[in-house]
Design an enzyme around this catalytic site. Sequence first.
Site, PDB file in Angstrom:
ATOM      1  N   CYS A  23      -4.184  39.442 -51.433  1.00 24.59           N
ATOM      2  CA  CYS A  23      -3.722  38.283 -52.200  1.00 24.59           C
ATOM      3  C   CYS A  23      -4.640  37.075 -51.950  1.00 24.59           C
ATOM      4  CB  CYS A  23      -2.295  37.943 -51.781  1.00 24.59           C
ATOM      5  SG  CYS A  23      -1.654  36.471 -52.597  1.00 24.59           S
ATOM      6  N   ASP A  30     -22.809   0.473 -38.601  1.00 24.93           N
ATOM      7  CA  ASP A  30     -22.626   1.630 -37.718  1.00 24.93           C
ATOM      8  C   ASP A  30     -23.928   2.025 -37.041  1.00 24.93           C
ATOM      9  OD1 ASP A  30     -20.138   1.574 -38.653  1.00 24.93           O
ATOM     10  OD2 ASP A  30     -20.208   3.478 -39.764  1.00 24.93           O
ATOM     11  N   TYR A  31     -25.001   1.883 -37.794  1.00 22.36           N
ATOM     12  CA  TYR A  31     -26.291   2.318 -37.280  1.00 22.36           C
ATOM     13  C   TYR A  31     -26.669   1.497 -36.043  1.00 22.36           C
ATOM     14  CZ  TYR A  31     -31.246   3.223 -37.013  1.00 22.36           C
ATOM     15  OH  TYR A  31     -32.480   3.569 -36.568  1.00 22.36           O
ATOM     16  N   ASP A  60     -24.395   2.320 -33.087  1.00 20.42           N
ATOM     17  CA  ASP A  60     -24.758   3.577 -32.424  1.00 20.42           C
ATOM     18  C   ASP A  60     -26.043   3.424 -31.608  1.00 20.42           C
ATOM     19  OD1 ASP A  60     -22.554   4.687 -33.543  1.00 20.42           O
ATOM     20  OD2 ASP A  60     -23.614   5.663 -35.198  1.00 20.42           O
ATOM     21  N   CYS A 112       4.354  38.660 -56.853  1.00 22.81           N
ATOM     22  CA  CYS A 112       3.635  37.451 -56.440  1.00 22.81           C
ATOM     23  C   CYS A 112       2.951  36.801 -57.645  1.00 22.81           C
ATOM     24  CB  CYS A 112       2.599  37.830 -55.385  1.00 22.81           C
ATOM     25  SG  CYS A 112       1.493  36.483 -54.962  1.00 22.81           S
ATOM     26  N   LYS A 131       9.359  -2.264 -37.834  1.00 26.53           N
ATOM     27  CA  LYS A 131       9.562  -1.396 -36.669  1.00 26.53           C
ATOM     28  C   LYS A 131       8.598  -0.231 -36.828  1.00 26.53           C
ATOM     29  CE  LYS A 131      13.247   0.643 -33.914  1.00 26.53           C
ATOM     30  NZ  LYS A 131      13.141   2.085 -33.975  1.00 26.53           N
ATOM     31  N   LEU A 133      16.807  -0.651 -28.883  1.00 29.99           N
ATOM     32  CA  LEU A 133      17.353  -1.651 -29.791  1.00 29.99           C
ATOM     33  C   LEU A 133      18.624  -1.108 -30.407  1.00 29.99           C
ATOM     34  CD1 LEU A 133      14.100  -2.657 -31.685  1.00 29.99           C
ATOM     35  CD2 LEU A 133      15.402  -4.115 -30.126  1.00 29.99           C
ATOM     36  N   GLU A 148       3.420  -0.484 -29.758  1.00 26.07           N
ATOM     37  CA  GLU A 148       3.748   0.810 -30.319  1.00 26.07           C
ATOM     38  C   GLU A 148       2.446   1.494 -30.717  1.00 26.07           C
ATOM     39  OE1 GLU A 148       6.966   1.399 -30.210  1.00 26.07           O
ATOM     40  OE2 GLU A 148       7.398   3.013 -31.630  1.00 26.07           O
ATOM     41  N   ARG A 178       6.993   4.907 -22.459  1.00 24.12           N
ATOM     42  CA  ARG A 178       8.275   4.289 -22.166  1.00 24.12           C
ATOM     43  C   ARG A 178       9.112   5.166 -21.233  1.00 24.12           C
ATOM     44  NH1 ARG A 178      12.511   3.283 -26.943  1.00 24.12           N
ATOM     45  NH2 ARG A 178      14.378   3.069 -25.698  1.00 24.12           N
TER      46      ARG A 178
HETATM   47  P1  AMP Z   1      15.067   2.731 -30.508  1.00 21.41           P
HETATM   48  O1  AMP Z   1      14.177   3.560 -29.633  1.00 21.41           O
HETATM   49  O2  AMP Z   1      15.441   3.383 -31.765  1.00 21.41           O
HETATM   50  O3  AMP Z   1      16.194   2.121 -29.754  1.00 21.41           O
HETATM   51  O4  AMP Z   1      14.167   1.517 -31.014  1.00 21.41           O
HETATM   52  C1  AMP Z   1      13.468   0.735 -30.124  1.00 21.41           C
HETATM   53  C2  AMP Z   1      12.034   1.090 -30.221  1.00 21.41           C
HETATM   54  O5  AMP Z   1      11.431   0.573 -31.379  1.00 21.41           O
HETATM   55  C3  AMP Z   1      11.269   0.465 -29.122  1.00 21.41           C
HETATM   56  O6  AMP Z   1      11.256   1.311 -27.994  1.00 21.41           O
HETATM   57  C4  AMP Z   1       9.893   0.328 -29.670  1.00 21.41           C
HETATM   58  O7  AMP Z   1       9.171   1.469 -29.243  1.00 21.41           O
HETATM   59  C5  AMP Z   1      10.049   0.440 -31.165  1.00 21.41           C
HETATM   60  N1  AMP Z   1       9.485  -0.660 -31.917  1.00 21.41           N
HETATM   61  C6  AMP Z   1       8.615  -0.522 -32.938  1.00 21.41           C
HETATM   62  N2  AMP Z   1       8.272  -1.689 -33.452  1.00 21.41           N
HETATM   63  C7  AMP Z   1       8.931  -2.634 -32.778  1.00 21.41           C
HETATM   64  C8  AMP Z   1       9.008  -4.055 -32.851  1.00 21.41           C
HETATM   65  N3  AMP Z   1       8.328  -4.717 -33.791  1.00 21.41           N
HETATM   66  N4  AMP Z   1       9.794  -4.684 -31.985  1.00 21.41           N
HETATM   67  C9  AMP Z   1      10.499  -3.997 -31.054  1.00 21.41           C
HETATM   68  N5  AMP Z   1      10.479  -2.664 -30.930  1.00 21.41           N
HETATM   69  C10 AMP Z   1       9.713  -1.980 -31.778  1.00 21.41           C
END
Ligand code: AMP
Length: 658
Positions: free
Chosen positions: A423, A31-32, A35, A400, A111, A81, A167, A132
């Site tokens: 209190c 770190d030093y 920096d 209390c 996920k 998804l 994500e 998104r």
């Molecule tokens: P949902 O919003 O519940 O339909 O789930 C889809 C969301 O899961 C996506 O918009 C991603 O933001 C999130 N996500 C997180 N990890 C993953 C992953 N490994 N693959 C695809 N989607 C992911």
Amino acid sequence: MDYKSEMKALRDRLNEAGYRYYVLDDPAMDDYEYDRLLRRLEELEAEHPEEITPDSPTQRVGGAALESFAQVEHPVPLESLQDVFSPEEVEEFAQRMDEVLETAAYSVEPKVDGLSVALEYRDGVFVQGATRGDGRVGEDVTENLRTIKSIPMTLPDKLPRLIVRGEVFMPKNVFHKLNRRREENGEAPFANPRNAAAGSLRQLDPKVCAKRLLDIRVFNLQLAEGRTFASHSETLDYIASQGFQTIPHKVLDKVSEVNAEIVRLGESREELPFDMDGAVVKLNSLPDRAVAGSTAKCPRWAVAYKYPPERKPSRVLDIVVQVGRTGVLTPKVVVEPVRLAGTTVTNATLHNQDFIEEKDIRIGDTVVLQKAGEIIPEVVEVLRDLRPEGTEPYRLPEVCPVCGAAVVRDEDGAFNRCTGAECPAQLHRNLTHFASRDAMDIDGMGPAVMRQLIDKGLVRTPADLYFLTAGQLADLERMGKKSAQNAVDAIAASKTRGLERLLFALGIRQVGQKAGKILAARFGSFDALAQAGEEELTAIDDVGGVTAAYIREWIASPQSQHLIGRLKEAGVSMEAAQQSAGEQFRGMTFVLTGALEKFTRDEAAALIEARGGKASGSVSKKTTYVVAGENAGSKLRKAEELGIPVLTEEEFAAMLAE
Ligand code: AMP
């Protein structure tokens, strides 16, 4: 070396070190040294601002704040998804794939429970990042994303255009620290890391976001101009080669293996730095994905497996009550330790009395526990068959457990609250509120100083502040001699803030700044207020029955009386500020006659006195005004005889409001 080459060399070395540290998790520079080099780069950039490049590590600390976020259209939509909830549903998904494909292989990934973003690079340079949004149009959060150290600002390959999707999340340890600090400062904690990440990424001021230490896992290649790939795992390898942190993934071709991997991932969640809200199963082959296609919202080639909340029974050893910083009593069950969703659970919140009654939870019961939102354990139900003999319904204590003051139920009945003005459980919050700008306005006495004063046992009630010496304050951390003396002066100066601020500062329920002002104007002094009956209080506009009852309760409590006594001893003014400073009616004498509608005679008199005037019982040449209400009699006549101006109640009220 000329300055341009030195700047480039510094950028390269620092960026490489950052990559090793934030992406590979394998630090190569201490770190030093980091920096030191960073400071050198900053110096050169200050001398030659025209040479600052967007990939400079100095550009990650956050530039100027924005007014709002611009909208960004996603060239490749960020799809949702489809959720599945059981191994059988995963098998059905695989069957659907088998129907359209010869053979299928799947990538199984955690996920990440965060926020989806798209990162765009032009000629290998990060140019834009967006949330998104609805999948087609999101918000431009480029500046905030720049603060995330694991997002590379430049890539080794200079493709004309590259977009990846990942994500963003707040690492669990950062989340816990942040929440601890927020609670300490009297701010509302975030419910979970996801909310904290969302709140951070949507900060208009990137400097705030920079402090939140967000991280990212990239899980998809959205677009790569000039490159083609055969499979998802190939794209992930490519993305990793460009310096990104990619999602951990396993490619498997049997659905039984997929299900086993889902189980394994679920069990490993504790070791992951992010919260996981499921596992994603995706076709690995990109041509296969094209064959499977998409619905309007989701790809057909992937599903998100949602883990059922894990539930386990355990025995209630005790029910304990915690007193929060606002005085709310929160009951908790202490249970026999049990492993649940990756952690050992020893207790669970019971929220309030109603929750306990509704479920009839008793000491000795066996209860079923589950983790809500994967974090906080909660009681789902009581297993009645297992209830031992001789148990009794549980009731929250009436005093209390920390200070012994009376406990009352809130007006809406949801919470039971300690009424102790001194209190210890509420002391930190009470002190910071007492000293805050709109209350006693004591400069230099923030939450951190108050915490130290409490921990050192120097302050047990807000009144103790007035007895602190500069020597005692100078002994505190980060408090020099000079700031200690300033603090003592600020504390002393706050003695004359006046009753309105004092009433607000005392933290009496429902007595905010406005009520403080109204009460101070009406009564003029704390002692006059203390004498006021409930009816008199309720008669005041803006003071309802509930507030009146809180005020009476507060004043009657022994701890409050002790506190007021000590504040008086310290010389804190208990009079309305107008009274000490009030000049409006200085030298004027008022006579009240007839029935006033809005005030009693006493109240009107107090208001006159609070403004430096006098209220007299009889009209003479010295009278400045006569205030005449309904059915005014001889005094009104006398005023007319002597030619003294007469005010209606409205005119009088308007004068008061001036
Ligand atoms: P949902 O919003 O519940 O339909 O789930 C889809 C969301 O899961 C996506 O918009 C991603 O933001 C999130 N996500 C997180 N990890 C993953 C992953 N490994 N693959 C695809 N989607 C992911």
